[in-house]
Enzyme design. Structure first.
Site, mmCIF file in Angstrom:
data_model
loop_
_atom_site.group_PDB
_atom_site.id
_atom_site.type_symbol
_atom_site.label_atom_id
_atom_site.label_comp_id
_atom_site.label_asym_id
_atom_site.label_seq_id
_atom_site.Cartn_x
_atom_site.Cartn_y
_atom_site.Cartn_z
ATOM 1 N N ARG A 126 0.916 -1.116 0.172
ATOM 2 C CA ARG A 126 0.016 0.050 -0.031
ATOM 3 C C ARG A 126 0.850 1.229 0.048
ATOM 4 O O ARG A 126 1.673 1.297 0.755
ATOM 5 C CB ARG A 126 -0.814 0.027 1.220
ATOM 6 C CG ARG A 126 -1.763 1.433 1.391
ATOM 7 C CD ARG A 126 -2.838 1.566 0.275
ATOM 8 N NE ARG A 126 -3.798 2.349 0.788
ATOM 9 C CZ ARG A 126 -3.586 3.743 0.739
ATOM 10 N NH1 ARG A 126 -2.618 4.255 0.219
ATOM 11 N NH2 ARG A 126 -4.740 4.498 0.985
ATOM 12 N N ASP A 131 -3.704 8.801 -1.322
ATOM 13 C CA ASP A 131 -4.612 7.821 -1.476
ATOM 14 C C ASP A 131 -5.646 8.192 -2.648
ATOM 15 O O ASP A 131 -6.003 9.521 -3.086
ATOM 16 C CB ASP A 131 -6.226 8.511 -0.340
ATOM 17 C CG ASP A 131 -7.019 7.349 0.452
ATOM 18 O OD1 ASP A 131 -6.831 5.994 -0.317
ATOM 19 O OD2 ASP A 131 -7.780 7.466 1.219
ATOM 20 N N GLU A 134 -11.294 5.697 -5.398
ATOM 21 C CA GLU A 134 -11.739 4.585 -5.229
ATOM 22 C C GLU A 134 -12.459 3.854 -6.441
ATOM 23 O O GLU A 134 -13.145 4.412 -7.073
ATOM 24 C CB GLU A 134 -12.581 4.366 -4.239
ATOM 25 C CG GLU A 134 -12.242 4.465 -2.634
ATOM 26 C CD GLU A 134 -11.134 3.469 -2.278
ATOM 27 O OE1 GLU A 134 -11.562 2.137 -2.351
ATOM 28 O OE2 GLU A 134 -9.971 3.719 -2.107
ATOM 29 N N ARG A 174 -1.541 -5.632 4.005
ATOM 30 C CA ARG A 174 -0.761 -4.869 3.001
ATOM 31 C C ARG A 174 0.450 -4.418 3.926
ATOM 32 O O ARG A 174 0.304 -3.785 5.090
ATOM 33 C CB ARG A 174 -1.531 -4.007 2.491
ATOM 34 C CG ARG A 174 -2.681 -4.606 1.588
ATOM 35 C CD ARG A 174 -3.525 -3.642 0.875
ATOM 36 N NE ARG A 174 -4.169 -2.457 1.814
ATOM 37 C CZ ARG A 174 -4.854 -1.473 1.233
ATOM 38 N NH1 ARG A 174 -4.970 -1.418 0.009
ATOM 39 N NH2 ARG A 174 -5.126 -0.717 2.291
#
EC number: 3.1.-.-
Length: 277
Positions: A126, A131, A134, A174
């Site tokens: 990750r 971020d 999505e 992760r």
């Protein structure tokens, strides 16, 4: 009575003869080691063997998956390997190749290519500090620019060798890491998190707990890069700008960050479960 090998004991004369022969065989060794300087070579050889084994375990032993990443690696070590797949805009799978080409990877040892050969043999990574939008997982609607973010990451690191500085393990097992890649033409080392932010394909990580940037200075650098991309209307931030003079019908939109999206979806799913019989 004559003694035979199966007898329980040998005549004393035979015993003395055996002892004498053993003593004659070992005498050169005892004489050699009686000199202090003659111990140096065996001690050096033993030390070298122990040192090599320790070096192998620390730097050359391949880590097959995240379960084998020891907590003592976090904030201390890095993992070098080849990216075998990209799952979304901020995550991928790494096949650990310790030692790189110097250890034979690419010419004596090869990275598997088939999915069945890679199963259980890669480390999910990750990317730290960012971020990405999505994707449409589990029937959910994908965020704008989710596909573009994944496509960019795919073109940037897939099948390339990267170095991941590992920070911690997340709730999905992760490994959270700051990732660097070298790309042509000049093969300068690039921070993958920074590249995603510059292109407008990610925001800085917003969670109040579990956030990991690799240090306070990195967090500041990432937030500056995000703001610059936003001002330029790069990637997802282009939605805030609208169509401008040439495309007046394209209206400006408010941007929902990936973290805000996840919170909204989670709340909606929890409310739906309460309503379901």
């Amino acid at each position: 009575m004559p003694w035979s090998p199966g007898s329980s004991s040998a005549p004393s004369g035979d015993k003395d003869d055996i002892k004498s022969k053993l003593s004659s065989w070992t005498k050169p060794i005892r004489d050699h080691l009686s000199e202090g300087s003659n111990w140096i070579a065996p001690v050096i050889a033993a030390g070298a063997t122990v040192g090599f084994w320790s070096f192998y375990k620390t730097y050359l032993r391949r880590i097959p998956n995240s379960a084998h990443v020891s907590p003592r690696y976090f904030h201390r070590r890095s993992l070098f390997g080849k990216v075998t797949s990209v799952g979304d805009g901020d995550g991928f799978h790494l096949y650990h190749t310790p030692g790189g080409r110097l250890a034979g990877w690419g010419w004596l040892r090869t990275v598997p290519k088939l999915k069945k050969e890679l199963k259980g043999q890669t480390i999910p990574i990750r990317i730290a500090g960012v971020d990405a939008p999505e994707g449409g997982h589990f029937g959910r609607t994908a965020q704008p620019f989710a596909a573009e973010a994944q496509k960019f990451l795919d073109s940037h690191i897939l099948n390339r060798r990267v170095r991941a500085y590992v920070w911690r393990r997340d709730q999905y097992d992760r490994i959270v890491a700051t990732v660097y890649v070298r790309r042509p033409p000049f093969f300068q080392r690039k921070d993958v998190s920074m590249e995603l932010l510059k292109q407008g394909f990610a925001t800085t990580y917003e969670a109040k707990t579990g956030a990991e940037f690799g240090g306070p200075s990195k967090e500041i650098e990432y937030k500056v890069a995000e703001e610059v991309a936003r001002q330029k209307g790069k990637g997802m931030w282009s939605l805030e700008k609208g169509g401008g003079f040439f495309h007046p019908s394209k209206k400006a939109q408010a941007i929902e960050s990936p973290m805000a999206y996840k919170r909204r979806v989670k709340l909606a799913e929890e409310q739906q479960r309460k309503l379901d019989p």
